[in-house]
Structures are given as structure tokens and as C-alpha cells.
Design a protein around this motif. Structure first.
Motif, PDB file in Angstrom:
ATOM      1  N   SER A  63       0.841  -1.198   0.000  1.00 52.01           N
ATOM      2  CA  SER A  63       0.000   0.000   0.000  1.00 52.01           C
ATOM      3  C   SER A  63       0.879   1.252   0.000  1.00 52.01           C
ATOM      4  O   SER A  63       1.585   1.528   0.972  1.00 52.01           O
ATOM      5  CB  SER A  63      -0.922   0.004   1.228  1.00 52.01           C
ATOM      6  OG  SER A  63      -1.517   1.275   1.400  1.00 52.01           O
ATOM      7  N   PHE A  64       0.804   2.024  -1.091  1.00 50.07           N
ATOM      8  CA  PHE A  64       1.569   3.270  -1.162  1.00 50.07           C
ATOM      9  C   PHE A  64       1.099   4.244  -0.085  1.00 50.07           C
ATOM     10  O   PHE A  64       1.911   4.938   0.547  1.00 50.07           O
ATOM     11  CB  PHE A  64       1.412   3.906  -2.546  1.00 50.07           C
ATOM     12  CG  PHE A  64       2.199   5.171  -2.724  1.00 50.07           C
ATOM     13  CD1 PHE A  64       3.527   5.140  -3.106  1.00 50.07           C
ATOM     14  CD2 PHE A  64       1.601   6.410  -2.485  1.00 50.07           C
ATOM     15  CE1 PHE A  64       4.262   6.309  -3.257  1.00 50.07           C
ATOM     16  CE2 PHE A  64       2.328   7.580  -2.631  1.00 50.07           C
ATOM     17  CZ  PHE A  64       3.657   7.534  -3.017  1.00 50.07           C
ATOM     18  N   GLU A  65      -0.213   4.287   0.155  1.00 51.36           N
ATOM     19  CA  GLU A  65      -0.772   5.177   1.170  1.00 51.36           C
ATOM     20  C   GLU A  65      -0.222   4.850   2.552  1.00 51.36           C
ATOM     21  O   GLU A  65       0.138   5.739   3.330  1.00 51.36           O
ATOM     22  CB  GLU A  65      -2.294   5.071   1.173  1.00 51.36           C
ATOM     23  CG  GLU A  65      -2.966   5.990   2.181  1.00 51.36           C
ATOM     24  CD  GLU A  65      -4.474   5.801   2.231  1.00 51.36           C
ATOM     25  OE1 GLU A  65      -5.121   6.490   3.045  1.00 51.36           O
ATOM     26  OE2 GLU A  65      -5.000   4.947   1.478  1.00 51.36           O
ATOM     27  N   CYS A  66      -0.169   3.556   2.870  1.00 48.19           N
ATOM     28  CA  CYS A  66       0.356   3.128   4.164  1.00 48.19           C
ATOM     29  C   CYS A  66       1.831   3.508   4.303  1.00 48.19           C
ATOM     30  O   CYS A  66       2.255   4.041   5.337  1.00 48.19           O
ATOM     31  CB  CYS A  66       0.174   1.621   4.335  1.00 48.19           C
ATOM     32  SG  CYS A  66       0.802   0.974   5.900  1.00 48.19           S
ATOM     33  N   ALA A  67       2.625   3.250   3.265  1.00 51.97           N
ATOM     34  CA  ALA A  67       4.057   3.573   3.307  1.00 51.97           C
ATOM     35  C   ALA A  67       4.271   5.070   3.453  1.00 51.97           C
ATOM     36  O   ALA A  67       5.211   5.514   4.125  1.00 51.97           O
ATOM     37  CB  ALA A  67       4.742   3.057   2.054  1.00 51.97           C
ATOM     38  N   SER A  68       3.387   5.873   2.846  1.00 51.98           N
ATOM     39  CA  SER A  68       3.525   7.327   2.884  1.00 51.98           C
ATOM     40  C   SER A  68       3.416   7.870   4.299  1.00 51.98           C
ATOM     41  O   SER A  68       3.986   8.918   4.616  1.00 51.98           O
ATOM     42  CB  SER A  68       2.455   7.984   2.002  1.00 51.98           C
ATOM     43  OG  SER A  68       2.590   7.587   0.660  1.00 51.98           O
ATOM     44  N   ARG A  69       2.692   7.161   5.165  1.00 51.37           N
ATOM     45  CA  ARG A  69       2.529   7.625   6.543  1.00 51.37           C
ATOM     46  C   ARG A  69       3.847   7.558   7.311  1.00 51.37           C
ATOM     47  O   ARG A  69       4.013   8.241   8.318  1.00 51.37           O
ATOM     48  CB  ARG A  69       1.468   6.783   7.262  1.00 51.37           C
ATOM     49  CG  ARG A  69       0.092   6.840   6.620  1.00 51.37           C
ATOM     50  CD  ARG A  69      -0.939   6.087   7.451  1.00 51.37           C
ATOM     51  NE  ARG A  69      -2.062   5.688   6.625  1.00 51.37           N
ATOM     52  CZ  ARG A  69      -2.431   4.434   6.401  1.00 51.37           C
ATOM     53  NH1 ARG A  69      -1.768   3.445   6.975  1.00 51.37           N
ATOM     54  NH2 ARG A  69      -3.463   4.155   5.631  1.00 51.37           N
ATOM     55  N   TYR A  70       4.762   6.715   6.857  1.00 51.25           N
ATOM     56  CA  TYR A  70       6.051   6.571   7.534  1.00 51.25           C
ATOM     57  C   TYR A  70       7.118   7.478   6.928  1.00 51.25           C
ATOM     58  O   TYR A  70       8.247   7.514   7.422  1.00 51.25           O
ATOM     59  CB  TYR A  70       6.517   5.113   7.460  1.00 51.25           C
ATOM     60  CG  TYR A  70       5.628   4.173   8.248  1.00 51.25           C
ATOM     61  CD1 TYR A  70       5.869   3.921   9.599  1.00 51.25           C
ATOM     62  CD2 TYR A  70       4.541   3.550   7.647  1.00 51.25           C
ATOM     63  CE1 TYR A  70       5.046   3.063  10.331  1.00 51.25           C
ATOM     64  CE2 TYR A  70       3.713   2.692   8.371  1.00 51.25           C
ATOM     65  CZ  TYR A  70       3.970   2.456   9.707  1.00 51.25           C
ATOM     66  OH  TYR A  70       3.155   1.623  10.426  1.00 51.25           O
ATOM     67  N   ALA A  71       6.766   8.192   5.868  1.00 49.32           N
ATOM     68  CA  ALA A  71       7.715   9.100   5.227  1.00 49.32           C
ATOM     69  C   ALA A  71       7.400  10.527   5.675  1.00 49.32           C
ATOM     70  O   ALA A  71       6.329  11.050   5.406  1.00 49.32           O
ATOM     71  CB  ALA A  71       7.619   8.986   3.710  1.00 49.32           C
ATOM     72  N   THR A  72       8.338  11.142   6.376  1.00 56.54           N
ATOM     73  CA  THR A  72       8.159  12.518   6.828  1.00 56.54           C
ATOM     74  C   THR A  72       8.282  13.460   5.627  1.00 56.54           C
ATOM     75  O   THR A  72       8.649  13.028   4.524  1.00 56.54           O
ATOM     76  CB  THR A  72       9.234  12.874   7.870  1.00 56.54           C
ATOM     77  OG1 THR A  72      10.518  12.822   7.222  1.00 56.54           O
ATOM     78  CG2 THR A  72       9.222  11.898   9.039  1.00 56.54           C
ATOM     79  N   PRO A  73       7.981  14.766   5.805  1.00 56.39           N
ATOM     80  CA  PRO A  73       8.161  15.713   4.687  1.00 56.39           C
ATOM     81  C   PRO A  73       9.586  15.711   4.128  1.00 56.39           C
ATOM     82  O   PRO A  73       9.803  16.033   2.962  1.00 56.39           O
ATOM     83  CB  PRO A  73       7.814  17.063   5.324  1.00 56.39           C
ATOM     84  CG  PRO A  73       6.846  16.721   6.414  1.00 56.39           C
ATOM     85  CD  PRO A  73       7.321  15.403   6.959  1.00 56.39           C
ATOM     86  N   ASN A  74      10.557  15.338   4.957  1.00 59.31           N
ATOM     87  CA  ASN A  74      11.948  15.260   4.504  1.00 59.31           C
ATOM     88  C   ASN A  74      12.328  13.859   4.011  1.00 59.31           C
ATOM     89  O   ASN A  74      13.478  13.613   3.681  1.00 59.31           O
ATOM     90  CB  ASN A  74      12.898  15.662   5.637  1.00 59.31           C
ATOM     91  CG  ASN A  74      12.720  17.109   6.049  1.00 59.31           C
ATOM     92  OD1 ASN A  74      12.498  17.967   5.203  1.00 59.31           O
ATOM     93  ND2 ASN A  74      12.787  17.376   7.341  1.00 59.31           N
ATOM     94  N   GLY A  75      11.335  12.964   4.006  1.00 59.47           N
ATOM     95  CA  GLY A  75      11.610  11.580   3.633  1.00 59.47           C
ATOM     96  C   GLY A  75      11.193  11.248   2.218  1.00 59.47           C
ATOM     97  O   GLY A  75      11.042  12.133   1.370  1.00 59.47           O
ATOM     98  N   GLU A  76      10.997   9.956   1.980  1.00 61.61           N
ATOM     99  CA  GLU A  76      10.669   9.489   0.630  1.00 61.61           C
ATOM    100  C   GLU A  76      10.035   8.109   0.719  1.00 61.61           C
ATOM    101  O   GLU A  76      10.258   7.375   1.692  1.00 61.61           O
ATOM    102  CB  GLU A  76      11.949   9.426  -0.205  1.00 61.61           C
ATOM    103  CG  GLU A  76      11.737   9.112  -1.677  1.00 61.61           C
ATOM    104  CD  GLU A  76      13.038   9.141  -2.469  1.00 61.61           C
ATOM    105  OE1 GLU A  76      13.132   8.417  -3.480  1.00 61.61           O
ATOM    106  OE2 GLU A  76      13.965   9.884  -2.070  1.00 61.61           O
TER     107      GLU A  76
END
Length: 307
Positions: free
Chosen positions: A143-156
Motif C-alpha cells: 500500500s503506497f498510502e500506508c508507506a507514505s505515513r512513515y515518510a516525513t516531509p523530509n523523507g521518501e
């Protein structure tokens, strides 16, 4: 029906070939299930895997009996890397797009872009067994949405491909195997609270929460504070404290009991059983009411990273 001798031999020869073909097909199906999907662990199969796991755990603890508990987490991660079939595979976008039809596309959110870049260059990050629910490994999700929750604004969010021949174990099956293992030696594998994770930061955080919740602190301890916005606000307040950065930098988290560390490290246990991936479906984000899929990858060699 009258058959000549030659026809009779041919008739039974065809029957024999058909029988052998069925046996061969069943064998291929079993091998494919074991190596490519999951173990349907029930009855005697649970017993078999529990016995194998007991021997592996016993040897691992014996081999590392002189290792200090605070260093044991790194030993577990090193073991997983040492058992890898190969390094991460790195591919261009075009090649990745071509191969994505023959594997599971996974995503991994990282907190800083430099971590993403390092992984795109082949560096492997094995998560801590003491800091994660399912222990050591490379955490990913389809899930891209799920992974996005673990990426901060400075992350990827990294895009990866899981090889179609990766050996996958279902977490529900592993839990059955673990329970059987515990029943084989309950005195050794039943742990008290003092055996569980030691966190050097825990007393300080508890004191900060006590100051934040004030008269509602007892409700917080009883788990009656279910307002996630309030919890997030409390955590934000803790992180803004001037002492927080230094305390986090020197934070120590580990299991004082190494047997407890192993039994609570599902990634390590799955690797002991020679699986490449531990698959689960669970509530990965506290504030959401839907379960997400999680792939805990234990062999970097079955992962392709998209650059």
C-alpha cells in the motif's frame, strides 16, 4: 473388452504414466506452496516446525551466551544479513516496469531522503528487533498510502519489487509454531515483566506524560484516553522538551533476557525456518480502523529497488 497382449501392455503403460504425472504435479504443487507462498501450519506440521525452531533457537542462544544483552539486537540483525542469498537488486525504471508484472510491488517509507538514496545504492537497513512489533527485517507494504505515513516531509517512499520465488511465511502460522515451541519448554520461554524491553527513556517520558495529563494521568495509565489527537499532542509536547534530543541520542532499548529477545523477534524466527519474508495483515497505524498488509523481508536478495 478384449485386448491383445500389446494393447494390454500399452493400456497399463498409459495408466502408469498418468499416475506418475499426477504424483509429479502434486509434488510440484507442494514445493511451490512451501517455497513461494505460506506454510499451512496445522497438526503435525506445527510440531515439525516447532522442533526445528527449538533447535535453532537453542543453538543461537548457546552460540551467543557471552554477548551482553544490550548488544544482542545487533547480533540478531547480523545473523539475518549473513543468511542472505545476495545483495539488493538495483534496476532502472524501465526494467522495473517490465519485471513488475512477475512479482509483488512493495513500498517503504523512510524518514530522510539520504536513507532512500543509500538504499537505492544497495545499502541494507535491518530494523531493530527491540523497537518493532515483528522484530528484525526490512519493513514494506503493498500500500503506497500506508508507506507514505512513515515518510516525513523530509523523507521518501521507495518502490521495490519482491521476487516471485520468495519463500513467504504467514505470521498467523508463525504464531501457532511459537505457541507450540513455548509449550515444549514453558519454564524457559515464559517471561516476566522484568524480562521484557528495558528502555532508558521510559522513566523520563512517564514523568512528562504525568505532567501533561495531570489529574487524568491515572485514566491514561488504564488506557481510557482514546483520543488520538490528544495523544499526538502529548507526544509533540514531549518532543519539544529541550532535553529530548540529547536523551534520544543516548537512548538504550533492549531485552535483558536474550531468550525473550529471540522469541519476540518474529523476523529472526522466520529466518531460522529459512523463509525470506514474513507476511501479516494488521492494524499498522493506530488512528486507522482498517488493516494493512505488511511484508517483513528477511533476505535482501529477493528485493529489487527501483532507482
Amino acid at each position: 473388452m478384449n485386448l491383445s497382449k500389446g494393447s494390454f501392455v500399452f493400456f497399463w503403460f498409459k495408466k502408469l504414466l498418468r499416475f506418475l504425472f499426477i504424483i509429479f504435479a502434486i509434488f510440484l504443487g507442494f514445493v511451490g506452496l512451501k517455497s513461494n507462498l505460506q506454510v499451512f501450519a496445522e497438526g503435525s506440521q506445527i510440531d515439525q516446525y516447532a522442533k526445528i525452531l527449538y533447535c535453532k533457537v537453542d543453538k543461537f542462544l548457546e552460540d551467543n551466551k557471552n554477548c551482553p544483552p544490550e548488544c544482542f539486537d545487533e547480533v540478531c540483525s547480523d545473523y539475518i544479513l549473513a543468511k542472505s542469498a545476495g545483495p539488493l537488486r538495483l534496476e532502472s525504471k524501465d526494467m522495473f516496469s517490465f519485471r513488475a508484472t512477475s512479482g509483488v510491488v512493495l513500498y517503504r517509507g523512510v524518514s530522510e531522503k539520504r536513507f532512500a538514496q543509500e538504499m537505492k545504492n544497495g545499502k541494507v537497513y535491518i530494523a531493530s528487533g527491540a523497537k518493532n512489533v515483528r522484530g528484525s527485517g526490512i519493513y514494506a507494504t503493498p500500500s503506497f498510502e500506508c508507506a507514505s505515513r512513515y515518510a516525513t516531509p523530509n523523507g521518501e517512499v521507495l518502490t521495490m519489487l519482491l521476487a516471485p520465488n520468495a519463500r513467504i511465511l504467514e505470521n498467523s502460522d508463525l504464531e501457532k509454531i511459537k505457541q507450540k515451541l513455548i509449550s515444549m519448554d514453558p519454564q524457559r520461554f515464559t517471561f516476566s515483566h522484568k524480562d521484557l524491553i528495558y528502555d532508558s527513556l521510559e522513566p523520563w517520558i512517564a514523568e512528562q506524560f504525568k505532567l501533561y495529563f495531570k489529574e487524568d494521568y491515572d485514566k491514561f495509565l488504564r488506557g481510557e484516553m482514546c483520543d488520538w489527537k490528544l495523544m499526538d499532542s502529548a507526544l509533540d509536547q514531549v518532543k519539544k522538551h529541550p532535553d529530548y534530543p540529547a536523551l534520544v541520542a543516548n537512548r538504550k532499548r533492549y531485552y535483558p533476557n536474550k531468550a525473550a529477545a529471540v522469541l519476540n523477534n518474529s523476523g529472526l524466527l522466520s529466518r531460522f525456518l529459512d523463509f525470506d519474508v514474513l507476511h501479516s495483515k494488521d492494524f499498522l497505524w493506530d488512528s486507522l480502523e482498517e488493516k494493512d498488509e505488511e511484508y517483513l523481508v528477511l533476505d535482501p536478495g529477493v528485493l529489487t529497488v527501483f532507482r
